[in-house]
Design a protein around this motif. Structure first.
Motif, PDB file in Angstrom:
ATOM      1  N   ASP A  44       1.145  -1.391   0.132  1.00 46.05           N
ATOM      2  CA  ASP A  44      -0.369  -0.286   0.273  1.00 46.05           C
ATOM      3  C   ASP A  44       0.845   1.620   0.276  1.00 46.05           C
ATOM      4  O   ASP A  44       2.426   1.295   0.158  1.00 46.05           O
ATOM      5  CB  ASP A  44      -1.097  -0.169   1.290  1.00 46.05           C
ATOM      6  N   SER A  45       0.145   2.601  -0.251  1.00 43.49           N
ATOM      7  CA  SER A  45       1.330   3.209  -0.767  1.00 43.49           C
ATOM      8  C   SER A  45       1.981   3.548   1.017  1.00 43.49           C
ATOM      9  O   SER A  45       3.163   4.873   0.564  1.00 43.49           O
ATOM     10  CB  SER A  45       0.512   4.143  -0.833  1.00 43.49           C
ATOM     11  N   LYS A  46       1.654   3.546   2.066  1.00 43.71           N
ATOM     12  CA  LYS A  46       2.446   3.864   2.967  1.00 43.71           C
ATOM     13  C   LYS A  46       3.615   2.982   3.495  1.00 43.71           C
ATOM     14  O   LYS A  46       4.690   3.520   3.248  1.00 43.71           O
ATOM     15  CB  LYS A  46       2.075   3.656   4.038  1.00 43.71           C
ATOM     16  N   VAL A  47       3.853   2.008   2.813  1.00 49.60           N
ATOM     17  CA  VAL A  47       4.663   1.047   2.004  1.00 49.60           C
ATOM     18  C   VAL A  47       5.424   1.143   1.548  1.00 49.60           C
ATOM     19  O   VAL A  47       7.149   0.948   1.255  1.00 49.60           O
ATOM     20  CB  VAL A  47       4.271  -0.464   2.758  1.00 49.60           C
ATOM     21  N   TRP A  48       5.353   1.382   0.097  1.00 53.24           N
ATOM     22  CA  TRP A  48       5.349   2.046  -0.473  1.00 53.24           C
ATOM     23  C   TRP A  48       6.499   3.524  -0.840  1.00 53.24           C
ATOM     24  O   TRP A  48       7.311   3.314  -1.203  1.00 53.24           O
ATOM     25  CB  TRP A  48       4.775   2.497  -1.269  1.00 53.24           C
ATOM     26  N   ASN A  49       5.387   4.441  -0.196  1.00 54.35           N
ATOM     27  CA  ASN A  49       7.015   5.723  -0.251  1.00 54.35           C
ATOM     28  C   ASN A  49       8.021   4.880   1.244  1.00 54.35           C
ATOM     29  O   ASN A  49       9.166   4.765   0.491  1.00 54.35           O
ATOM     30  CB  ASN A  49       5.029   6.618   0.327  1.00 54.35           C
ATOM     31  N   GLY A  50       7.391   4.977   2.161  1.00 55.26           N
ATOM     32  CA  GLY A  50       9.026   4.681   3.464  1.00 55.26           C
ATOM     33  C   GLY A  50       9.822   3.202   2.094  1.00 55.26           C
ATOM     34  O   GLY A  50      11.143   3.922   2.407  1.00 55.26           O
ATOM     35  N   LEU A  51       9.326   2.223   1.824  1.00 60.87           N
ATOM     36  CA  LEU A  51      10.563   1.353   0.907  1.00 60.87           C
ATOM     37  C   LEU A  51      11.562   2.764  -0.142  1.00 60.87           C
ATOM     38  O   LEU A  51      12.645   2.404   0.613  1.00 60.87           O
ATOM     39  CB  LEU A  51       9.835   0.613  -0.191  1.00 60.87           C
ATOM     40  N   PHE A  52      11.041   3.065  -0.971  1.00 58.96           N
ATOM     41  CA  PHE A  52      10.621   3.674  -1.802  1.00 58.96           C
ATOM     42  C   PHE A  52      11.986   5.015  -1.262  1.00 58.96           C
ATOM     43  O   PHE A  52      13.404   4.789  -2.404  1.00 58.96           O
ATOM     44  CB  PHE A  52      10.304   5.295  -2.944  1.00 58.96           C
ATOM     45  N   TRP A  53      12.122   5.743  -0.506  1.00 59.93           N
ATOM     46  CA  TRP A  53      12.962   6.824  -0.018  1.00 59.93           C
ATOM     47  C   TRP A  53      14.343   5.972   1.045  1.00 59.93           C
ATOM     48  O   TRP A  53      15.423   6.150  -0.038  1.00 59.93           O
ATOM     49  CB  TRP A  53      12.171   7.646   0.592  1.00 59.93           C
ATOM     50  N   VAL A  54      14.308   4.854   1.180  1.00 57.99           N
ATOM     51  CA  VAL A  54      14.953   4.470   1.680  1.00 57.99           C
ATOM     52  C   VAL A  54      16.136   3.335   1.251  1.00 57.99           C
ATOM     53  O   VAL A  54      17.268   3.783   0.622  1.00 57.99           O
ATOM     54  CB  VAL A  54      14.699   2.703   3.252  1.00 57.99           C
ATOM     55  N   LEU A 171      11.228  14.740   6.664  1.00 57.15           N
ATOM     56  CA  LEU A 171      10.896  16.051   5.616  1.00 57.15           C
ATOM     57  C   LEU A 171      10.001  15.073   4.206  1.00 57.15           C
ATOM     58  O   LEU A 171       8.573  15.461   4.096  1.00 57.15           O
ATOM     59  CB  LEU A 171      11.212  16.695   5.567  1.00 57.15           C
ATOM     60  N   LEU A 172      10.883  14.883   3.013  1.00 57.86           N
ATOM     61  CA  LEU A 172      10.678  14.337   2.213  1.00 57.86           C
ATOM     62  C   LEU A 172       9.399  13.087   2.660  1.00 57.86           C
ATOM     63  O   LEU A 172       8.175  13.383   1.245  1.00 57.86           O
ATOM     64  CB  LEU A 172      11.595  13.571   1.269  1.00 57.86           C
ATOM     65  N   MET A 173       9.269  11.783   3.066  1.00 58.25           N
ATOM     66  CA  MET A 173       8.599  11.133   3.511  1.00 58.25           C
ATOM     67  C   MET A 173       6.377  11.870   3.687  1.00 58.25           C
ATOM     68  O   MET A 173       5.765  11.314   2.908  1.00 58.25           O
ATOM     69  CB  MET A 173       8.631  10.286   4.565  1.00 58.25           C
ATOM     70  N   ARG A 174       7.190  12.656   4.633  1.00 57.02           N
ATOM     71  CA  ARG A 174       6.079  13.753   5.104  1.00 57.02           C
ATOM     72  C   ARG A 174       5.475  14.449   3.362  1.00 57.02           C
ATOM     73  O   ARG A 174       4.059  14.191   3.387  1.00 57.02           O
ATOM     74  CB  ARG A 174       6.379  14.598   5.597  1.00 57.02           C
ATOM     75  N   LEU A 175       5.859  15.252   2.746  1.00 63.44           N
ATOM     76  CA  LEU A 175       5.874  15.711   1.390  1.00 63.44           C
ATOM     77  C   LEU A 175       4.951  14.715  -0.339  1.00 63.44           C
ATOM     78  O   LEU A 175       4.181  15.166  -0.155  1.00 63.44           O
ATOM     79  CB  LEU A 175       7.091  16.416   0.692  1.00 63.44           C
ATOM     80  N   SER A 176       5.965  13.718   0.405  1.00 63.22           N
ATOM     81  CA  SER A 176       5.450  13.038  -0.422  1.00 63.22           C
ATOM     82  C   SER A 176       4.372  11.675  -0.182  1.00 63.22           C
ATOM     83  O   SER A 176       3.323  11.514  -0.797  1.00 63.22           O
ATOM     84  CB  SER A 176       6.339  11.520  -1.361  1.00 63.22           C
TER      85      SER A 176
END
Lengths: 215, 231
Positions: A44-54, A171-176
């Protein structure tokens, strides 16, 4: 200005002559995302977001780490005699920024291909990815200079860099996550804040690099 | 003797802090109750930590200006003492949180998970991690001058990124911690009653002086050792 351009051209030429490192990073991106694809299906989008930035973080370390380590002692001495430290570090910062921007876009492409596309505002998110890649590359370029001077491998870069990068990543994770929700708008003040932080990092790099580079 | 007035002041201020802190009048607030007295200990630790990190950076800059090894030793010891204060700040904070934020119905682990997400705790954790990394970087370099120069550069670079973000992050992320609106730690003018302020300010000064005192002792010890090694 001309010096910076010449140094940039030299970095580019080196990259073209020694293509293994460039392809190495490409393979790293592809392999990591493929492993993720096999490990989880349709996050889901939350996991996607976290994984993407890591993953961005790890790509950045790999892409940027070699920028100072590849310069041998003798070559550094040569640069020392022909260029000013500010020009040298600026050339490195620009080169790594461009490299990281390309890598960020590529990993975004692969992420959407393999792990689905949760983006509601694609344009804004691509902008954020570029901004994020740029911020990461600036911080880690300077840390690569420190690690190279300490004659250490990329591992110490991670140790030095992770704590420093956490605020920007948060900050980036929050924005995205705002870019994933149709109703939320991306706060402009946070974007400006990130840009201001980046400008400060460039400034600190120019001020502090002369101390690193003379032996 | 004339040089030790600030040590005497530190002892007197801390005696005052402990006595007035435990016996003095405090506002009776719901939820906080008597734990409000922890303000004189918990908040002061963070104040002293930030002051000592700043002193450490100032010494790093002084080192880069003249390359005198003395300043590198100062910088290192102030950073170590600031880390100790940060750990003390965490432990006093944990005691406080156990009485106020923690939900007695859920397990310790669940409570930890929710509390640790607070942006102020994240900020403090980042500060400690950065300076742990600073110590690791120092120990990884053999050459003394090189060690001093590189770690001074890292110290300044990390500080310059760290502190703006510690002051900015809490304003952006939601938090339980007091001082949410526009302040990273707490709003001294509005959050603390007048009775408490007359204990709080001396307490901050007292704890900081005590920390500086401990650090100067350690610096003297190191300088003496250096002298013995290089006669």
């Amino acid at each position: 200005m001309r010096h910076i351009f010449t140094l940039l051209k030299k970095d580019l030429l080196l990259e073209i002559r020694q293509q293994y490192s460039f392809y190495g990073i490409l393979l790293y991106i592809g392999a990591t995302i493929f492993v993720l694809y096999n490990a989880l299906e349709e996050p889901d989008s939350k996991v996607w977001n976290g994984l993407f930035w890591v993953i961005q973080l790890f790509i950045c370390i790999n892409a940027v780490a070699k920028s100072f380590l590849q310069e041998s002692r003798g070559r550094m001495l040569y640069f020392y005699s022909i260029a000013s430290p500010a020009d040298f570090v600026l050339a490195k910062l620009i080169f790594n920024s461009v490299l990281m921007l390309v890598m960020s876009l590529l990993s975004l492409l692969l992420f959407t291909l393999f792990l689905g596309n949760p983006m509601q505002k694609a344009g804004e998110f691509i902008g954020l990815v570029l901004l994020g890649g740029w911020s990461l590359s600036l911080v880690f370029t300077f840390l690569a200079a420190i690690a190279a001077k300490a004659q250490q491998n990329a591992a110490i870069m991670a140790v030095l860099g992770f704590p420093i990068i956490i605020p920007q990543l948060l900050l980036l994770m929050r924005l995205s996550s705002a870019a994933f929700a149709p109703l939320l708008t991306i706060p402009l003040s946070s974007v400006l804040l990130l840009i201001a932080l980046d400008a400060m990092i460039v400034l600190m790099a120019i001020i502090l690099f002369p101390f690193l580079w003379k032996d | 003797m004339y040089k030790s007035w600030w040590k005497i002041a530190a002892v007197l201020l801390l005696i005052y802090t402990v006595i007035a802190g435990f016996l003095g009048p405090v506002p009776k607030l719901q939820l906080l109750g008597e734990t409000i007295r922890n303000l004189y200990f918990h908040v002061c630790m963070w104040f002293a930590m930030m002051i000592l990190f700043t002193v450490s950076v100032v010494n790093a800059i002084r080192y880069l200006r003249g390359f005198q090894l003395k300043y590198d030793i100062y910088s290192r010891h102030y950073a170590i003492m600031a880390i100790v204060l940060g750990i003390l700040g965490y432990s006093t904070g944990a005691i406080w949180a156990a009485f106020t934020w923690a939900d007695p119905n859920s397990s310790i682990l669940d409570n930890f998970k929710t509390i640790a997400r607070d942006p102020k705790l994240i900020g403090a954790a980042i500060a400690l991690l950065v300076y742990f990394a600073y110590l690791i970087l120092r120990d990884s370099i053999q050459d003394i001058d090189k060690k001093a120069r590189i770690s001074a550069v890292y110290n300044i670079f990390a500080y310059a990124i760290l502190f703006p973000s510690i002051w900015i992050l809490p304003r952006i992320l939601p938090s339980l911690h007091p001082g949410n609106e526009d302040n990273p730690a707490l709003d001294v003018k509005n959050d603390i009653s007048g009775n408490m302020r007359i204990v709080f300010y001396p307490a901050v000064i007292g704890w900081t002086l005590l920390a500086v005192w401990i650090t100067t002792l350690k610096i003297r010890l190191t300088l003496l050792k250096e002298k013995k090694m290089m006669p």
